[in-house]
Design a protein around this motif. Structure first.
Motif, PDB file in Angstrom:
ATOM      1  N   PRO A 221       0.814  -1.224   0.000  1.00  0.00           N
ATOM      2  CA  PRO A 221       0.000   0.000   0.000  1.00  0.00           C
ATOM      3  C   PRO A 221       0.844   1.270   0.000  1.00  0.00           C
ATOM      4  O   PRO A 221       0.434   2.278  -0.564  1.00  0.00           O
ATOM      5  N   THR A 222       2.007   1.229   0.656  1.00  0.00           N
ATOM      6  CA  THR A 222       2.795   2.463   0.714  1.00  0.00           C
ATOM      7  C   THR A 222       3.755   2.538  -0.468  1.00  0.00           C
ATOM      8  O   THR A 222       4.272   1.537  -0.937  1.00  0.00           O
ATOM      9  N   GLN A 223       3.945   3.741  -0.945  1.00  0.00           N
ATOM     10  CA  GLN A 223       4.883   3.977  -2.040  1.00  0.00           C
ATOM     11  C   GLN A 223       5.805   5.119  -1.666  1.00  0.00           C
ATOM     12  O   GLN A 223       5.386   6.078  -1.028  1.00  0.00           O
ATOM     13  N   VAL A 224       7.055   4.977  -2.082  1.00  0.00           N
ATOM     14  CA  VAL A 224       7.998   6.064  -1.859  1.00  0.00           C
ATOM     15  C   VAL A 224       7.770   7.091  -2.957  1.00  0.00           C
ATOM     16  O   VAL A 224       7.897   6.785  -4.133  1.00  0.00           O
TER      17      VAL A 224
ATOM     18  N   CYS B  42      13.543   1.461  -4.206  1.00  0.00           N
ATOM     19  CA  CYS B  42      13.264   2.584  -3.302  1.00  0.00           C
ATOM     20  C   CYS B  42      12.740   3.794  -4.069  1.00  0.00           C
ATOM     21  O   CYS B  42      12.068   4.645  -3.507  1.00  0.00           O
ATOM     22  N   GLY B 185      -1.646   0.668   4.432  1.00  0.00           N
ATOM     23  CA  GLY B 185      -0.261   1.088   4.601  1.00  0.00           C
ATOM     24  C   GLY B 185      -0.046   1.825   5.915  1.00  0.00           C
ATOM     25  O   GLY B 185      -0.968   2.411   6.478  1.00  0.00           O
ATOM     26  N   THR B 216       9.652  10.662   1.444  1.00  0.00           N
ATOM     27  CA  THR B 216       8.238  11.005   1.562  1.00  0.00           C
ATOM     28  C   THR B 216       7.431   9.824   1.043  1.00  0.00           C
ATOM     29  O   THR B 216       7.634   9.360  -0.082  1.00  0.00           O
ATOM     30  N   ILE B 217       6.538   9.309   1.902  1.00  0.00           N
ATOM     31  CA  ILE B 217       5.777   8.101   1.609  1.00  0.00           C
ATOM     32  C   ILE B 217       4.306   8.480   1.415  1.00  0.00           C
ATOM     33  O   ILE B 217       3.794   9.343   2.124  1.00  0.00           O
ATOM     34  N   VAL B 218       3.658   7.824   0.448  1.00  0.00           N
ATOM     35  CA  VAL B 218       2.214   8.002   0.291  1.00  0.00           C
ATOM     36  C   VAL B 218       1.538   6.644   0.273  1.00  0.00           C
ATOM     37  O   VAL B 218       2.168   5.622   0.019  1.00  0.00           O
ATOM     38  N   CYS B 219       0.245   6.669   0.539  1.00  0.00           N
ATOM     39  CA  CYS B 219      -0.554   5.442   0.526  1.00  0.00           C
ATOM     40  C   CYS B 219      -1.747   5.737  -0.390  1.00  0.00           C
ATOM     41  O   CYS B 219      -2.826   6.071   0.076  1.00  0.00           O
ATOM     42  N   PRO B 220      -1.537   5.677  -1.714  1.00  0.00           N
ATOM     43  CA  PRO B 220      -2.526   6.228  -2.644  1.00  0.00           C
ATOM     44  C   PRO B 220      -3.807   5.415  -2.812  1.00  0.00           C
ATOM     45  O   PRO B 220      -4.860   5.992  -3.049  1.00  0.00           O
ATOM     46  N   HIS B 222      -5.105   2.742  -0.737  1.00  0.00           N
ATOM     47  CA  HIS B 222      -5.665   2.024   0.404  1.00  0.00           C
ATOM     48  C   HIS B 222      -6.053   3.017   1.482  1.00  0.00           C
ATOM     49  O   HIS B 222      -5.444   4.073   1.612  1.00  0.00           O
TER      50      HIS B 222
END
Lengths: 260, 405
Positions: A221-224, B42, B185, B216-220, B222
């Motif tokens: 679910p998480t993306q950098v 990464c 996430g 910088t992390i996103v959880c687009p 979920h």
């Protein structure tokens, strides 16, 4: 007692430096090591085996070169080591990683205790342990600094906020350990010889029968979004001169600012 | 493969090699970048590539988008310990309010425990819209399985957009268990949280790779978007004089004692209250540059002279020179004293993240290139074993003068 230890090969982050000219990480000569806290988990597993008998299995999920970490684990005394490796696992975040590790643990011939370090020194999240426990549907105790097993009962001293708690649990259980719990042993010569010759089994996504939507990048679910070196600050006023001179100047400046 | 290099677009400029944090993960073959098994996906190279030659698989196509707009509201998990609220809860309420206002959504606080009336009263003085309370004897002491069960049920029923938790021992135990159960996430130890304009996504920034760089992390795709924040990182918000009309929602606790695999027995030890870094007005901290454990005796002398505490970098703690209760930084304690004196500390990102709130920073280091000089108020390039004793002598002189006058 059947103990499973999950270890991660990490870059020796204490050796990583930033190149001040390019603001990027200096990568030369940074070697892969077993995450130090995972070594504490392995040491605990070996001590429990010495006391109660049984078997210690070490799993690691990672690229092919993580075999080196598994060889070291075997040299320390692990009975069995397995690499979980597949390009399909690439890009896994902590959720996808814990799902994959849990499926691998379920593929073993049963287990009583699953051990991990409290966190990995590269990511510092500490999220994989609880994630594995959830995916296995078993209880968890994190930040253990003492673990004793009597029959199916486990006594744990857990590090809380400024306190240590006594927690009791029933096997099967997942425990993550801190560096306070023990001092990991060095590999023995016999162990190193055995490890050098050992064939290390590799389990792929297909071997595990995992849901392909729950592994790798697809299952994360998480993306950098961005990786960056924080912008350098404006920099302070540099005081120059002989130590006595700068010391006197510093005292005056701090008095002006009412900092002393 | 998680990251792709579009060979036709690659110009062989080598920018990806420069930014890649992992040794050997990218190499040049015939002036085209190639990824090796060392690649951890990464994404550093993708952001650096000026030719859109590096893409995530996910950039190409994204499947199965759940209807995310049904998830609304910001939640703060308010951690309490046997009836007293942890300060980090109030820090999170301030940030939660800001994010909720930004989104035009409500801020709710979730409180779990037993005998909570006093905490409920306390929380009603804060700027929150709703308070979910599960008050049940089975929740008297924190236990992963019990707390995670109640949280996960509530999330599935109420569908929040964002959940913030304190990165305490219990918060870091609870959050990943809950995230795994609701399959979403989670980003640990964030130092920055903001809403991205346009997308409305939560941008979660944290130190990464041992604290050497930021990510910088996103959880687009979920929900909820979950993040933890270390105590002391965010400013604490103050109470209102009068209690607000908070929507109080009592939630049932379906968890029962018999199904639980662990039991809290008792507190066996109170550790390291003798080092109180969060409250210290002055901190004198040492790093790898001290060279050995003995250097901390000198720092202790300086700290005593200034009425402060001794801090340390991760490198000094890892070297075994001083106990980890002294560790300042992202993985240690976050501090904000009036005066912070960094001796022989180079200033890794993870250390800076834990002390940048200090009013005045003095840096003493023999390496003029050390990043600590970028964040200091006053810097001294030199041997700390000469500078610190000289500083101590001047301080004593100064004290005597003040006593005379």
């Amino acid at each position: 007692m059947r103990v499973v230890v999950c270890i991660k090969q990490v870059p020796d982050t204490t050796e990583i430096k930033i190149d001040p000219r390019t603001n990027t990480l200096k990568r030369e000569g940074v070697k892969g090591i077993i995450n130090p806290y995972d070594k504490n988990a392995l040491e605990l597993a070996l001590q429990l085996r010495e006391k109660h008998g049984g078997k210690v299995t070490v799993l690691s999920m990672g690229p092919p070169q993580a075999k080196e970490a598994l060889r070291e684990a075997m040299a320390m005394g692990a009975d069995e080591v397995i690499l979980i490796s597949d390009r399909a696992f690439g890009g896994s975040d902590t959720l996808a990683t814990s799902y994959t590790l849990a499926r691998a643990i379920e593929r073993l011939q049963g287990f009583d205790l699953v051990l991990l370090g409290k966190q990995a020194i590269d990511g510092d999240t500490g999220q994989v342990g609880p994630g594995v426990a959830e995916h296995l549907g078993i209880g968890q105790v994190t930040y253990a600094r003492l673990v004793e097993v009597e029959g199916s009962r486990v006594k744990v001293h857990r590090e809380g906020e400024g306190e240590v708690h006594l927690v009791e649990g029933e096997l099967p259980l997942l425990i993550t350990v801190t560096e306070e719990i023990n001092k990991p042993r060095y590999p023995s010569v016999r162990g190193m010889l055995r490890a050098r010759k050992a064939e290390i089994p590799v389990w792929s996504a297909e071997d595990l029968g995992v849901d392909l939507n729950r592994i790798g990048l697809q299952g994360s679910p998480t993306q950098v979004k961005k990786v960056f070196t924080p912008p350098a600050g404006p920099g302070g006023e540099i005081l120059e001169g002989a130590p006595e001179q700068v010391a006197a100047e510093l005292v005056e400046k701090l008095k002006e600012m009412r900092a002393i | 493969m998680a990251i792709k290099i579009i060979s036709e677009a690659c110009t062989g400029c080598g920018e990806c090699l420069e930014v890649c944090p992992f040794p050997g993960a990218v190499r040049m073959v015939n002036e085209k970048a190639q990824l090796t098994d060392e690649c951890t996906s990464c994404g550093a190279c993708r952001d650096a590539c000026g030719f859109e030659a590096i893409l995530f698989d996910g950039d190409v196509e994204r499947v199965e988008r759940e209807d995310l707009s049904r998830y609304r509201g910001v939640w703060v998990y308010a951690e309490q310990d046997h009836g007293s609220l942890l300060p980090v809860s109030l820090e999170l309420i301030g940030k939660g309010r800001e994010l909720a206002d930004n989104l035009g959504q409500e801020l709710s606080v979730v409180l779990l425990g037993s005998g909570l009336q006093a905490v409920v009263d306390e929380l009603s003085h804060y700027d929150i819209d709703r308070l979910y309370v599960a008050d049940d004897p089975v929740l008297t002491s924190y236990r992963s399985e019990a707390y995670a069960g109640v949280m996960a049920d509530l999330i599935q029923e109420e569908r929040p957009n964002i959940i913030l938790l304190g990165a305490t021992a219990n918060g870091r135990d609870l959050a990943p268990r809950v995230a795994a159960r609701v399959k979403t996430g989670l980003t640990a130890d964030c130092t920055g949280l903001e809403i991205e304009a346009g997308s409305g996504l939560l941008l979660q920034t944290r130190p990464a790779f041992g604290g050497n760089i930021m990510a910088t992390i996103v959880c687009p795709n979920h929900r909820p978007q979950m993040a933890t924040v270390r105590p002391g990182v965010l400013p604490r918000t103050g109470p209102n004089a009068v209690a607000r009309d908070v929507d109080l929602v009592r939630i049932p606790c379906k968890v029962t004692e018999s199904g639980l695999p662990t039991r809290f027995i008792q507190v066996v030890e109170s550790v390291s209250k003798r080092v109180n870094l969060p409250e210290a007005k002055v901190i004198v901290a040492g790093g790898r540059g001290l060279g050995d454990a003995k250097g901390f005796a000198l720092l202790k002398e300086l700290a005593d002279a200034l009425g402060g505490e001794v801090g340390a970098s991760r490198a000094a703690v890892d070297a075994g020179w001083i106990g980890k209760e002294h560790q300042v930084g992202q993985t240690g304690t976050t501090v904000a004293p009036k005066l912070y004196i960094a001796c022989g500390i180079s200033g890794a990102v993870q250390h800076l993240a834990g002390m940048q709130g200090s009013d005045v920073v003095v840096a003493i280091n023999s390496d003029p290139e050390a990043p600590i000089f970028d964040v200091c108020t006053y810097g001294i390039v030199g041997d700390l074993y000469q500078v610190v004793p000289a500083f101590l002598a001047k301080l004593k002189e100064n004290k005597q003068q003040q006593a005379v006058s």
